[in-house]
Design an enzyme around this catalytic site. Sequence first.
Site, PDB file in Angstrom:
ATOM      1  N   ASP A 126       0.858  -1.180   0.000  1.00 51.15           N
ATOM      2  CA  ASP A 126       0.000   0.000   0.000  1.00 51.15           C
ATOM      3  C   ASP A 126       0.895   1.231   0.000  1.00 51.15           C
ATOM      4  OD1 ASP A 126      -2.480  -1.346   0.098  1.00 51.15           O
ATOM      5  OD2 ASP A 126      -2.349  -1.554   2.272  1.00 51.15           O
ATOM      6  N   ASP A 144      -7.031  -1.608  -4.737  1.00 55.47           N
ATOM      7  CA  ASP A 144      -8.107  -1.239  -3.813  1.00 55.47           C
ATOM      8  C   ASP A 144      -9.059  -0.219  -4.448  1.00 55.47           C
ATOM      9  OD1 ASP A 144      -6.889  -2.869  -1.895  1.00 55.47           O
ATOM     10  OD2 ASP A 144      -5.753  -1.201  -1.046  1.00 55.47           O
TER      11      ASP A 144
END
Length: 171
Positions: A126, A144
């Site tokens: 991330d 995402d």
Amino acid sequence: MLEENMPPMRQPLRWLWLSLAVIVLDLATKYAASAMLGYAQPVEVLPFFNLTLLHNTGAAFSFLASHPGWQRWFFALVAIGASVGLTIWLRRLKADETLLAGSLALIIGGALGNLYDRLVHGYVVDFLSFHVAGWYYPAFNVADIAITLGAAGLIWESLFGEKRRRSQRQS
């Protein structure tokens, strides 16, 4: 019902090109973030947005991240099962269900992008971090974003899709 008379979508699996584009963009941005950012060292882009490399062994919002490792395989199986199920759903779409097709393709691409990370690294990379007044939204990635957009499309389609298609057929 009118929907039963609608022909099936021609070549519904062509939407998997969108999934592939999501996977390529996701992996490329994760590679760049991993190569250019120091772990957990924010780089301010805007007053409310940082690039911050983080590794998530859990799911959304680091759900189950503190567990000893079994969640890696659990989430991998969930991603595989979801991708297979959504691909079967995609194959069965009607000709006028293009928003649904795009939404499913986005979710499949996002799931497979994060699956790659889980299988290869043991965690999901991330790096997109939004914050305001000391509150930080959990970091996320391109996969995402695709999953979120796909889910929003599914919700939209479930609320308004049939009504819209019905009115289009009647005109």
